[in-house]
Design a protein around this motif. Structure first.
Motif, PDB file in Angstrom:
ATOM      1  N   ALA A   1      74.479  61.387  63.382  1.00  0.00           N
ATOM      2  CA  ALA A   1      73.682  60.131  63.126  1.00  0.00           C
ATOM      3  C   ALA A   1      74.574  58.898  62.833  1.00  0.00           C
ATOM      4  O   ALA A   1      74.108  57.914  62.818  1.00  0.00           O
ATOM      5  N   SER A   2      75.756  59.386  62.133  1.00  0.00           N
ATOM      6  CA  SER A   2      76.592  58.404  61.642  1.00  0.00           C
ATOM      7  C   SER A   2      77.544  57.772  62.525  1.00  0.00           C
ATOM      8  O   SER A   2      78.245  56.995  62.048  1.00  0.00           O
ATOM      9  N   GLU A   3      77.510  58.245  63.708  1.00  0.00           N
ATOM     10  CA  GLU A   3      78.493  57.915  64.737  1.00  0.00           C
ATOM     11  C   GLU A   3      79.889  58.465  64.387  1.00  0.00           C
ATOM     12  O   GLU A   3      80.815  57.789  65.071  1.00  0.00           O
ATOM     13  N   LEU A   4      80.070  59.036  63.266  1.00  0.00           N
ATOM     14  CA  LEU A   4      81.518  59.607  63.230  1.00  0.00           C
ATOM     15  C   LEU A   4      81.913  60.437  64.388  1.00  0.00           C
ATOM     16  O   LEU A   4      82.800  60.513  64.671  1.00  0.00           O
ATOM     17  N   PHE A   5      80.812  61.169  64.809  1.00  0.00           N
ATOM     18  CA  PHE A   5      81.203  62.267  66.010  1.00  0.00           C
ATOM     19  C   PHE A   5      79.765  62.058  67.038  1.00  0.00           C
ATOM     20  O   PHE A   5      78.952  61.645  66.577  1.00  0.00           O
ATOM     21  N   ASP A   6      80.233  62.072  68.270  1.00  0.00           N
ATOM     22  CA  ASP A   6      79.197  62.232  69.329  1.00  0.00           C
ATOM     23  C   ASP A   6      78.556  63.500  69.487  1.00  0.00           C
ATOM     24  O   ASP A   6      77.330  63.752  69.561  1.00  0.00           O
ATOM     25  N   THR A   7      79.291  64.641  69.872  1.00  0.00           N
ATOM     26  CA  THR A   7      78.830  65.770  70.272  1.00  0.00           C
ATOM     27  C   THR A   7      79.394  66.993  69.310  1.00  0.00           C
ATOM     28  O   THR A   7      80.760  67.012  69.032  1.00  0.00           O
ATOM     29  N   VAL A   8      78.618  67.810  68.681  1.00  0.00           N
ATOM     30  CA  VAL A   8      78.910  68.578  67.680  1.00  0.00           C
ATOM     31  C   VAL A   8      78.368  70.287  67.919  1.00  0.00           C
ATOM     32  O   VAL A   8      77.336  70.249  68.536  1.00  0.00           O
ATOM     33  N   LEU A   9      79.166  70.988  67.537  1.00  0.00           N
ATOM     34  CA  LEU A   9      79.030  72.696  67.745  1.00  0.00           C
ATOM     35  C   LEU A   9      78.826  72.924  66.499  1.00  0.00           C
ATOM     36  O   LEU A   9      79.531  72.807  65.426  1.00  0.00           O
ATOM     37  N   VAL A  10      77.887  73.613  66.253  1.00  0.00           N
ATOM     38  CA  VAL A  10      77.239  74.513  64.852  1.00  0.00           C
ATOM     39  C   VAL A  10      77.142  75.961  65.078  1.00  0.00           C
ATOM     40  O   VAL A  10      76.281  76.131  66.070  1.00  0.00           O
ATOM     41  N   THR A  11      77.892  76.586  64.887  1.00  0.00           N
ATOM     42  CA  THR A  11      77.915  78.025  64.748  1.00  0.00           C
ATOM     43  C   THR A  11      77.896  78.847  63.311  1.00  0.00           C
ATOM     44  O   THR A  11      78.696  78.457  62.600  1.00  0.00           O
ATOM     45  N   GLY A  12      76.818  79.717  63.015  1.00  0.00           N
ATOM     46  CA  GLY A  12      76.776  80.242  61.921  1.00  0.00           C
ATOM     47  C   GLY A  12      76.988  81.880  61.953  1.00  0.00           C
ATOM     48  O   GLY A  12      76.412  82.126  63.143  1.00  0.00           O
ATOM     49  N   GLY A  13      77.617  82.716  61.214  1.00  0.00           N
ATOM     50  CA  GLY A  13      77.699  83.955  61.638  1.00  0.00           C
ATOM     51  C   GLY A  13      78.272  84.691  60.318  1.00  0.00           C
ATOM     52  O   GLY A  13      78.601  84.125  59.107  1.00  0.00           O
ATOM     53  N   GLU A  14      77.674  85.895  60.336  1.00  0.00           N
ATOM     54  CA  GLU A  14      78.246  86.873  59.366  1.00  0.00           C
ATOM     55  C   GLU A  14      78.541  88.338  59.719  1.00  0.00           C
ATOM     56  O   GLU A  14      77.680  88.811  60.619  1.00  0.00           O
ATOM     57  N   LYS A  15      79.619  88.670  59.254  1.00  0.00           N
ATOM     58  CA  LYS A  15      79.954  90.369  59.515  1.00  0.00           C
ATOM     59  C   LYS A  15      79.832  91.094  58.428  1.00  0.00           C
ATOM     60  O   LYS A  15      80.654  90.894  57.411  1.00  0.00           O
ATOM     61  N   MET A  16      78.670  91.962  58.260  1.00  0.00           N
ATOM     62  CA  MET A  16      78.331  92.622  56.944  1.00  0.00           C
ATOM     63  C   MET A  16      78.194  94.140  57.060  1.00  0.00           C
ATOM     64  O   MET A  16      77.985  94.931  55.752  1.00  0.00           O
ATOM     65  N   ARG A  17      78.163  94.792  58.128  1.00  0.00           N
ATOM     66  CA  ARG A  17      77.858  96.121  58.220  1.00  0.00           C
ATOM     67  C   ARG A  17      78.924  96.971  58.119  1.00  0.00           C
ATOM     68  O   ARG A  17      78.688  98.212  58.139  1.00  0.00           O
ATOM     69  N   HIS A  18      80.229  96.330  57.954  1.00  0.00           N
ATOM     70  CA  HIS A  18      81.249  97.466  58.091  1.00  0.00           C
ATOM     71  C   HIS A  18      81.784  97.782  56.568  1.00  0.00           C
ATOM     72  O   HIS A  18      82.853  98.480  56.339  1.00  0.00           O
ATOM     73  N   VAL A  19      80.840  97.264  55.557  1.00  0.00           N
ATOM     74  CA  VAL A  19      81.028  97.872  54.221  1.00  0.00           C
ATOM     75  C   VAL A  19      80.127  98.435  53.690  1.00  0.00           C
ATOM     76  O   VAL A  19      79.124  98.439  54.287  1.00  0.00           O
ATOM     77  N   ALA A  20      80.211  98.920  52.717  1.00  0.00           N
ATOM     78  CA  ALA A  20      79.292  99.703  51.837  1.00  0.00           C
ATOM     79  C   ALA A  20      77.951  98.573  51.374  1.00  0.00           C
ATOM     80  O   ALA A  20      78.144  97.618  51.137  1.00  0.00           O
ATOM     81  N   GLY A  21      76.604  99.118  51.745  1.00  0.00           N
ATOM     82  CA  GLY A  21      75.668  98.284  51.465  1.00  0.00           C
ATOM     83  C   GLY A  21      75.915  97.741  49.931  1.00  0.00           C
ATOM     84  O   GLY A  21      75.337  96.755  49.529  1.00  0.00           O
ATOM     85  N   ALA A  22      76.174  98.573  48.959  1.00  0.00           N
ATOM     86  CA  ALA A  22      76.106  98.170  47.615  1.00  0.00           C
ATOM     87  C   ALA A  22      77.197  97.053  47.400  1.00  0.00           C
ATOM     88  O   ALA A  22      77.023  95.956  46.657  1.00  0.00           O
ATOM     89  N   THR A  23      78.324  97.055  48.264  1.00  0.00           N
ATOM     90  CA  THR A  23      79.267  96.029  48.085  1.00  0.00           C
ATOM     91  C   THR A  23      78.476  94.818  48.632  1.00  0.00           C
ATOM     92  O   THR A  23      78.705  93.562  47.800  1.00  0.00           O
ATOM     93  N   VAL A  24      77.718  94.693  49.821  1.00  0.00           N
ATOM     94  CA  VAL A  24      77.084  93.466  50.166  1.00  0.00           C
ATOM     95  C   VAL A  24      76.171  93.038  49.062  1.00  0.00           C
ATOM     96  O   VAL A  24      76.027  91.901  48.850  1.00  0.00           O
ATOM     97  N   THR A  25      75.178  93.970  48.504  1.00  0.00           N
ATOM     98  CA  THR A  25      74.568  93.478  47.558  1.00  0.00           C
ATOM     99  C   THR A  25      74.921  92.866  46.217  1.00  0.00           C
ATOM    100  O   THR A  25      74.546  91.949  45.796  1.00  0.00           O
ATOM    101  N   ASP A  26      76.032  93.488  45.818  1.00  0.00           N
ATOM    102  CA  ASP A  26      76.909  92.624  44.840  1.00  0.00           C
ATOM    103  C   ASP A  26      77.286  91.325  45.180  1.00  0.00           C
ATOM    104  O   ASP A  26      77.268  90.340  44.520  1.00  0.00           O
ATOM    105  N   LEU A  27      78.040  91.375  46.351  1.00  0.00           N
ATOM    106  CA  LEU A  27      78.498  90.135  46.863  1.00  0.00           C
ATOM    107  C   LEU A  27      77.400  88.874  46.994  1.00  0.00           C
ATOM    108  O   LEU A  27      77.445  87.754  46.593  1.00  0.00           O
ATOM    109  N   LEU A  28      76.275  89.228  47.606  1.00  0.00           N
ATOM    110  CA  LEU A  28      75.255  88.539  47.713  1.00  0.00           C
ATOM    111  C   LEU A  28      74.538  88.112  46.333  1.00  0.00           C
ATOM    112  O   LEU A  28      74.310  86.954  46.194  1.00  0.00           O
ATOM    113  N   ALA A  29      74.843  88.754  45.296  1.00  0.00           N
ATOM    114  CA  ALA A  29      74.478  88.473  44.120  1.00  0.00           C
ATOM    115  C   ALA A  29      75.095  87.479  43.193  1.00  0.00           C
ATOM    116  O   ALA A  29      74.808  86.884  42.366  1.00  0.00           O
ATOM    117  N   THR A  30      76.511  87.125  43.970  1.00  0.00           N
ATOM    118  CA  THR A  30      77.310  86.062  43.389  1.00  0.00           C
ATOM    119  C   THR A  30      76.673  84.875  43.548  1.00  0.00           C
ATOM    120  O   THR A  30      77.273  83.682  42.864  1.00  0.00           O
TER     121      THR A  30
END
Lengths: 395, 395
Positions: free
Chosen positions: A101-130
């Motif tokens: 909208a600001s004309e800084l760029f014309d065409t932009v790629l937006v990609t979101g991602g997360e890789k979470m299943r390779h560690v223990a669920g408790a680790t994920v729960t702790d990190l999300l709690a941060t």
């Protein structure tokens, strides 16, 4: 006047347990799908935004956007990573919007991602709690599921919501996900199986009283991606552009107990009001909505604070089937966080991908017929940072 | 046309070893300084951007911008954290610029910070290395200092740079920092002390051959902050606004060895060309520059690739005093990363803070007289993601 901005491409990786792929692989999979869908050349992309909450903590990789620009051969495109908890995806879309909208760029790629299943669920729960308040919440052992448990209890007491309503939302979202090839969970569930029979408790164990497994989203690996450009350029890349008509964002207290009424999601209200005002649109105009049901109670609360239902009445609308795929206001046709899954940094983008498919009329078996306007709510923290979007068919 | 954007406030925390303060405390200290400087009320701030590379990894805190909005009582302002390695600060300024230029927000706070001194240096070195190529660099033990060592060796062979030039830059930057009350290091160093005498090696131990301690920046805690608004609003908050006239960003290969000529910083070239073109300005117009001397060789290389000196000649300009505070093109009057310090997420913002002070004529003892235009280079990865800015006095 700022330029109008349109979505001209979208794509997803398969969501699920993706032991076959690291974070960068997932980001590439989704990005390639949206670049192909937009029919843009590598040279057309001026900038990329990557949303990922935990790429450093869980994949030991930082400056993830620079790495993706390299992996996709998009050099020398500008590249930034946005981290805003579970609202990272919405924040990335917002910043990409502003960049075009600001004309800084014309065409932009937006990609979101997360890789979470390779560690223990408790680790994920702790990190999300941060993302919670470090001294008022985190250090006392508060986690997102425990906040959601307390929120659910309060909501039940205050508004007469029952656990069967949460079960009904989960069943609806699982049913929708059966029609979404990219969803994490492809399994039909029933009220008998998870709620109404005595033995159902065995299938639906307690997570954080009164929350049970099927009233919460799973931990998911995955990525989602869109390509945006100025409205005047859109026809170069797509014959069915979708306009980003409204963008709203608002924060609320970091600690949930500091809110006057914890059942009121003030950031959902303010961000939605802003998005609707910018889009010159009203909740009644919306044909399809993607809400952030990290816990099923949130689908109820967000649908009220976004303005679709009076406070304390959304569960009755659920009972009547209003939010089902064939209802008056289909919510989470994608399957939502509950069944499409919730790779944290991907979710805000995945919601926009689903709305884009719906507004183009390309959502296949889960198409909401005649959808012209869509709304999404990407909920960060426990409601302390929320992004709302209104999308419209056409440019 | 996008709106013009001006800086109307700036402030810093004291940089250094800040055992007295956690990350949030540092962010609040700098933010409060810039909000006070801008003379804005809490209600004037529509959005905040926080840049921090390692808040999750080193402070166990994510969604850091939401937490800062709460800590500063800026609710319901929008809030995002930007992570782009050492270029996080520049990326935050860029996105804040676009947010104002696009009319999404009117007045925006940008605060960058990092808390790094509370853990072992080896932990910091490892975490910083997570921005390198995961399989082509990181897994083989490559770190930022080792890349800088190899880069220095190549630069010496190719262009005749000697270690004494690196010592001269370090001496200059330490000298400038003596005039900057916010700098990490307030200690004069001499050629005899770190280079020319046989015993100097004891004072200046080897880090990564041929790099020695004094040819590298320290590990620093700190935060820096600016307030920006539209040019038409600027007079409400400041009688000495500074315009963000040019913004450029570019990426290069993630792995350094994949570049045709590793001594050419392509992302510095492209980002600078873009910033100068947008500002309708040339390197010759610049009165003062802040460069990203995480390693002193980078001050030389960046000053060449930004267009201030021909490739391979900047070390001769250093010899002649051109880049000294009283030279034709003062570089790093703040003390640079070498002596002001390098709290990673703060640096890109701290550069803008220094330029703003200089262009306002408020830099005290280190004032570059008559400075009208300033340039900054915020260098991410090992040159794989670079932000360049051109600032101009007035609006």
């Amino acid at each position: 006047m700022p330029r109008k901005v349109a979505i001209v491409g979208c794509g997803m990786s398969k969501f699920g347990r993706r032991d076959d792929m690291d974070l960068m692989g997932l980001l590439v999979e989704a990005s390639t799908a949206s670049l192909d869908d937009a029919n843009v050349g590598r040279k057309d992309i001026d900038a990329i935004y990557v949303s990922s909450m935990l790429s450093g903590e869980l994949s030991h990789q930082t400056a993830t956007a620079s790495a993706l620009a390299d992996a996709l051969s998009l050099l020398p495109a500008a590249a930034d990573r946005i981290e805003n908890g579970p609202a990272s995806g919405g924040s990335a879309v917002k910043n990409a919007y502003a960049a075009v909208a600001s004309e800084l760029f014309d065409t932009v790629l937006v990609t979101g991602g997360e890789k979470m299943r390779h560690v223990a669920g408790a680790t994920v729960t702790d990190l999300l709690a941060t993302m919670t308040h470090p001294t008022a919440e985190y250090m006392h052992g508060v986690t997102l599921p425990s906040l959601a448990g307390m929120f659910t209890r309060l909501y039940m007491q205050r508004y007469g919501v029952e656990l069967r309503h949460l079960a009904m939302i989960a069943i609806k979202n699982h049913k929708n996900a059966l029609k979404n090839p990219y969803a994490h969970i492809h399994r039909e569930i029933t009220l008998e199986g998870i709620y109404s029979k005595p033995e159902a408790e065995l299938n639906n164990p307690l997570i954080s009283d009164p929350l049970r497994l099927y009233y919460s989203c799973p931990i998911t690996d995955g990525a989602a991606s869109i390509v945006i450009t100025s409205a005047e350029n859109a026809s170069k890349f797509s014959d069915a552009p979708v306009t980003i008509a409204g963008v709203g964002q608002a924060t609320d207290t970091l600690a949930v107990h500091q809110r006057d009424d914890p059942t009121v999601l003030r950031a959902v209200r303010i961000s939605s009001q802003r998005a609707f005002a910018m889009a010159k649109s009203k909740p009644e105009d919306i044909d399809v909505a993607e809400l952030h049901d990290a816990f099923e109670i949130l689908e109820i609360a967000e649908s009220e604070d976004a303005g679709f239902f009076e406070k304390g009445t959304a569960h009755k609308a659920v009972e009547k089937g209003v939010t089902a795929l064939d209802g008056d206001l289909p919510i989470n046709p994608s399957g939502g966080l509950k069944a499409r899954g919730h790779p944290v940094g991907a979710t805000g983008v995945a919601q926009i991908v689903e709305l884009t498919s719906q507004l183009r009329g390309e959502a296949g078996e889960r198409q909401v017929s005649g959808a012209e306007q869509g709304y999404s709510c990407n909920f960060g923290g426990f409601g302390n940072n929320v992004l709302a979007f209104v999308l419209k068919r056409g440019d």
